[in-house]
Design a protein around this motif. Structure first.
Motif, short mmCIF file in Angstrom:
data_model
loop_
_atom_site.label_atom_id
_atom_site.label_comp_id
_atom_site.label_asym_id
_atom_site.label_seq_id
_atom_site.Cartn_x
_atom_site.Cartn_y
_atom_site.Cartn_z
N ARG A 1 0.80 -1.22 0.00
CA ARG A 1 0.00 0.00 0.00
C ARG A 1 0.83 1.28 0.00
O ARG A 1 0.59 2.21 0.75
CB ARG A 1 -0.94 0.02 1.19
N GLY A 2 1.87 1.27 -0.83
CA GLY A 2 2.50 2.56 -1.15
C GLY A 2 3.50 3.11 -0.17
O GLY A 2 3.98 4.21 -0.37
N SER A 3 3.85 2.39 0.89
CA SER A 3 4.82 2.98 1.82
C SER A 3 6.24 2.87 1.25
O SER A 3 6.53 2.02 0.42
CB SER A 3 4.74 2.33 3.19
N LYS A 4 7.11 3.77 1.72
CA LYS A 4 8.48 3.84 1.21
C LYS A 4 9.43 3.34 2.29
O LYS A 4 9.23 3.62 3.47
CB LYS A 4 8.77 5.32 0.87
N LEU B 1 7.69 4.64 5.64
CA LEU B 1 7.28 6.01 5.30
C LEU B 1 5.95 5.89 4.55
O LEU B 1 5.92 5.73 3.34
CB LEU B 1 8.36 6.71 4.48
N GLU B 2 4.89 5.93 5.31
CA GLU B 2 3.56 5.74 4.74
C GLU B 2 3.15 6.96 3.92
O GLU B 2 3.62 8.06 4.18
CB GLU B 2 2.54 5.53 5.87
N PRO B 3 2.27 6.79 2.94
CA PRO B 3 1.78 7.95 2.17
C PRO B 3 1.18 9.00 3.11
O PRO B 3 0.61 8.66 4.14
CB PRO B 3 0.70 7.35 1.27
N LEU B 4 1.31 10.27 2.72
CA LEU B 4 0.85 11.36 3.58
C LEU B 4 -0.64 11.27 3.87
O LEU B 4 -1.10 11.70 4.92
CB LEU B 4 1.17 12.70 2.92
N GLU B 5 -1.38 10.68 2.94
CA GLU B 5 -2.83 10.58 3.14
C GLU B 5 -3.17 9.73 4.37
O GLU B 5 -4.28 9.78 4.88
CB GLU B 5 -3.51 9.99 1.90
N GLU C 1 12.58 2.27 -5.39
CA GLU C 1 11.19 2.49 -4.97
C GLU C 1 10.66 3.84 -5.46
O GLU C 1 10.15 4.63 -4.67
CB GLU C 1 11.08 2.46 -3.46
N ASN D 1 6.91 4.48 -4.75
CA ASN D 1 6.64 4.69 -3.32
C ASN D 1 7.12 6.07 -2.89
O ASN D 1 6.48 6.76 -2.10
CB ASN D 1 7.37 3.64 -2.49
N LEU D 2 8.28 6.45 -3.46
CA LEU D 2 8.86 7.74 -3.13
C LEU D 2 7.94 8.87 -3.57
O LEU D 2 7.61 9.78 -2.80
CB LEU D 2 10.19 7.84 -3.89
N TYR E 1 4.77 8.68 -4.31
CA TYR E 1 3.44 8.58 -3.68
C TYR E 1 3.44 9.17 -2.27
O TYR E 1 2.41 9.60 -1.78
CB TYR E 1 3.02 7.11 -3.63
N SER E 2 4.60 9.17 -1.61
CA SER E 2 4.64 9.66 -0.24
C SER E 2 5.30 11.03 -0.14
O SER E 2 5.55 11.50 0.96
CB SER E 2 5.34 8.64 0.67
N PHE F 1 -1.30 1.75 -4.72
CA PHE F 1 -1.38 3.18 -5.01
C PHE F 1 -2.80 3.52 -5.48
O PHE F 1 -3.00 3.91 -6.63
CB PHE F 1 -0.35 3.57 -6.08
#
Lengths: 330, 408
Positions: free
Chosen positions: A61-64, A104-108, B177, B180-181, B183-184, B265
């Motif tokens: 789910r998009g985390s970095k 580092l989860e998405p800001l949302e 990534e 991911n980069l 997106y965040s 995403f």
């Protein structure tokens, strides 16, 4: 859930010295003590988890991931201990650890009340276990943790205003099992637009969670919603032998787990299906090629479980030094 | 003005358009009345160039437009607005991926991003930009970076709903990534929140199908990339061939990668870029069924980057053949490959594409004039497309059909 609670952490002194934080952390401490007691008496060995490595759980789910410079090599902070959990079975058949994870989860996700950029997991892995056996272990473990904690700390629950009658059904066990496909159908029936080949979205999970009086399992997630290490069913193509444990009252997901993929060719193929470059997993793949035990395991989000048990408004309240996605904090 | 060239590509004609805009759609006005213009024989080209656009005599759709307008329609009445992979665009045109290749780096890449943003046409940012040029956070050189291009594009977007950026990720990018980069990252938030961010899964590219991205780097850069890319000192004198791996795909791998993108995403659009492979029709079908918002097919005529000579003329299907094999029009098919003028663009649309990508043409236009080159070039392209579409008796790109094209 506590109404009108703060939605963002205050300064560290105010947070750490607040009576609510102290009660919460005592509950968390008791939950972990109960877990150690239960697992140790069941023959598990507690391992100390690595914090850095050349590769980590590709997550979801998009985390970095966080890169660090390890003597000129790009290393990662652990997003989960999954690869090391499987490897640890070369030492012991039944292991657990309480591992810090950084994502580092998405800001949302800063406002979901349920995401932290740094959190802890109670990680368990059992050689030779099936999905059904590991699900039963999760259920027994959670019942034990909650029972012990409400018995030991009634004054802390009272201080937080958490009515322990909320756990009347939980302590009896018998958590329901529903498949992902059934959960999707249930959501469609109430008009929620849930994709059949993705994870249950947060709104959908909250809907399912609010309808239940005790935690329940969602099993059989579709391939394409999870990492390469969740094993694909040998009888149903595209279905994974995995599960989530969802808390009632709208608290949402507490735990994910699965039977693991441990076949070399299958892992490489699944890595490609999840967009990964096998080259960077060299140490792990070399172990797998020579053989690692078949296993099943899970990770319980410690702050999420604490939030549910303590009845907190947001997951950050269950962490002494909370880091919300994108928020600069101690 | 940059001295960038593109042998075998009508670079001078593109540069003329970048200088003079819509006027370049016509013979020089100064020669009007003094020169007799007509068909020129022996123009080299591919199958697509050899086809002709064929207006009918009887035009029921023009009658419908006439009734709608209450007057005879003209080319200005063609509405070119198109939804491209979930983004709205003022015309069925986007800027194709320009990756880490040196020609697209630095000032040109930024100028291109600014002008594409100002035009509100979607733009793809190519693979390998992050591993090679960095992302642009902390102390990295923001100009060459992914973030630099994202910012330049976003800052020049107008107030309307048009535009969007698709960020590619290759196998090597997956290690960094990139998605991911992005997106965040706070810098991408305005695009994400307004539904104008897409991720493009790069299965390969037209200029060298079956191979990964290739660039020539110096020894110092090569040392930095060791272990990440294939390196081969074929050129001597400290210059090294840097190869990305092409990545392994099967139908199931493609299907699951697309599903995982949608899962991970959920607020981003999903684009997929295919090579002009012999099974391109099946690959398009798999991508569409797995939920891709757009599928890009890069014809073998494409490529801003650097490809082995044996590949440029002899490997991969020509764009026209890709379109023929794909057959029935997919929901959103994007094509690129030597697109630089309205005829080739409209033929592609007639054969099933939703929009066409500008690669070399966009880069040359920007090289001609970093301020307005692409803007003028697109003005000319837009004029030509309106002229042609109206000549076919139609008034929107979606109305054009294979009947509008004749193959010799």
């Amino acid at each position: 859930m506590i109404e009108d609670g703060p939605t963002q952490p205050g300064d560290p002194r105010a947070h750490l010295s607040s009576p609510a934080t102290r009660s919460t952390l005592r509950i968390q401490n008791q939950l972990l003590a109960a877990a150690r007691e239960y697992l140790t008496s069941a023959g598990f060995t507690e391992m100390l988890p690595p914090v850095i490595g050349p590769v980590t759980d590709p997550g979801g789910r998009g985390s970095k991931q966080v890169d660090i410079d390890f003597y000129g090599h790009r290393y990662k902070l652990m997003t989960s201990a999954i690869l090391y959990k499987q490897a640890s079975l070369l030492a012991f058949d039944k292991i657990f650890c309480i591992a810090p994870n950084v994502r580092l989860e998405p800001l949302e996700t800063a406002n979901t009340s349920r995401h932290l950029a740094e959190f802890h997991q109670l990680d368990v892995e059992v050689a030779g276990a099936s999905r059904e056996q590991i699900i039963q272990l999760v259920e027994d473990l959670v019942v034990h943790m909650v029972q012990r904690t409400i018995a030991a700390l009634p004054e802390e629950f009272a201080a937080l205003g958490r009515d322990v009658d909320a756990f009347a059904d939980l302590v009896q066990g018998m958590f329901a099992r529903t498949t992902h496909a059934e959960a999707v159908a249930d959501l469609h029936a109430v008009g929620h637009d849930q994709s059949a080949d993705a994870e249950i979205d947060w709104a959908g999970e909250a809907l399912l969670s609010s309808k239940s009086s005790r935690p329940f399992f969602v099993t059989d997630y579709p391939k394409g919603s999870r990492g390469f290490y969740d094993r694909e069913s040998r009888t149903e193509a595209g279905v994974l032998r995995n599960f989530d444990l969802i808390a009632p009252e709208g608290f949402g997901e507490l735990c994910s787990g699965s039977e693991r993929t441990n076949d070399y060719a299958e892992i490489i193929t699944r890595m490609r299906e999840t967009g990964e470059n096998p080259q960077k997993y060299r140490w792990y793949l070399e172990l797998v090629k020579e053989g690692i035990p078949a296993s099943a395991g899970f990770g319980i989000g410690v702050e999420r479980l604490t939030r549910y048990v303590a009845g907190l408004d947001a997951v950050w309240q269950a962490n002494a030094f909370p880091k919300l996605p994108g928020v600069v904090s101690p | 003005m940059s001295d960038l060239t593109a042998p075998g590509f009508p670079g001078e004609a593109v540069r003329l358009r970048a200088r003079t805009g819509a006027a370049a759609a016509f013979p020089p006005a100064a020669e009007y009345g003094q020169v007799l213009f007509g068909a020129q024989c022996g123009t080299p080209g591919d199958q697509l160039d050899a086809m002709r656009l064929v207006p009918p005599v009887f035009m029921p759709q023009r009658l419908a437009k006439l009734i709608d307008l209450g007057r005879e329609p003209l080319y200005q009445d063609v509405e070119l607005g198109t939804v491209i992979g979930g983004f709205s665009s003022p015309l069925p045109v986007y800027v194709s991926a320009l990756g880490s290749t040196r020609a697209a780096g630095g000032d040109l890449g930024l100028a291109l991003s600014r002008q594409a943003g100002a035009l509100g046409i979607p733009m793809v940012i190519g693979e390998n930009v992050v591993p090679v040029n960095g992302y642009g956070r902390l102390d990295e050189d923001a100009g060459r970076s992914l973030l630099g291009r994202l910012r330049a594009y976003t800052e020049h977007l107008g107030d309307g709903p048009d535009g969007g950026v698709a960020v590619q990720q290759s196998t090597e990018d997956a290690d960094a990534e990139v998605w991911n980069l992005v997106y965040s990252d706070p810098a991408a938030r305005p695009l994400l929140d307004s539904g104008r961010l897409a991720f493009e899964l790069k299965v390969g590219q037209g200029a060298k199908p079956g191979l990964g991205g290739m660039t020539v780097v110096d020894a110092e850069a090569a040392a930095r990339m060791a272990g990440q890319y294939g390196l081969d000192p074929v050129f001597g004198e400290g210059r090294v061939l840097r190869s990305s791996s092409p990545g392994t795909f099967t139908a199931e791998i493609l299907r699951q990668q697309i599903r995982l993108m949608r899962n991970n995403f959920p607020k981003a659009r999903v684009w997929v870029k295919l090579i002009p492979g012999r099974d391109v029709a099946e690959a398009v079908r798999v991508a569409v069924e797995a939920g891709a918002d757009a599928v890009t097919v890069d014809g073998a005529e494409g490529g801003t980057g650097w490809a082995p000579s044996a590949f440029t003329g002899q490997v991969g299907l020509p764009l026209a053949e890709c379109l023929r094999r794909i057959g029935e029009k997919p929901p959103c098919l994007l094509v690129s490959g030597r697109i630089w003028e309205g005829g080739r663009a409209v033929k592609s649309l007639a054969l099933g594409a939703t929009a066409v990508g500008l690669g070399r043409a966009a880069l040359l236009a920007v090289a001609e004039d970093q301020q307005d080159g692409l803007i003028r070039f697109v003005e000319c392209l837009s004029m030509e497309m309106r002229l042609i579409v109206s000549a076919l008796g139609k008034y929107a790109p979606g109305e054009i059909s294979p009947d509008d094209v004749w193959s010799p």
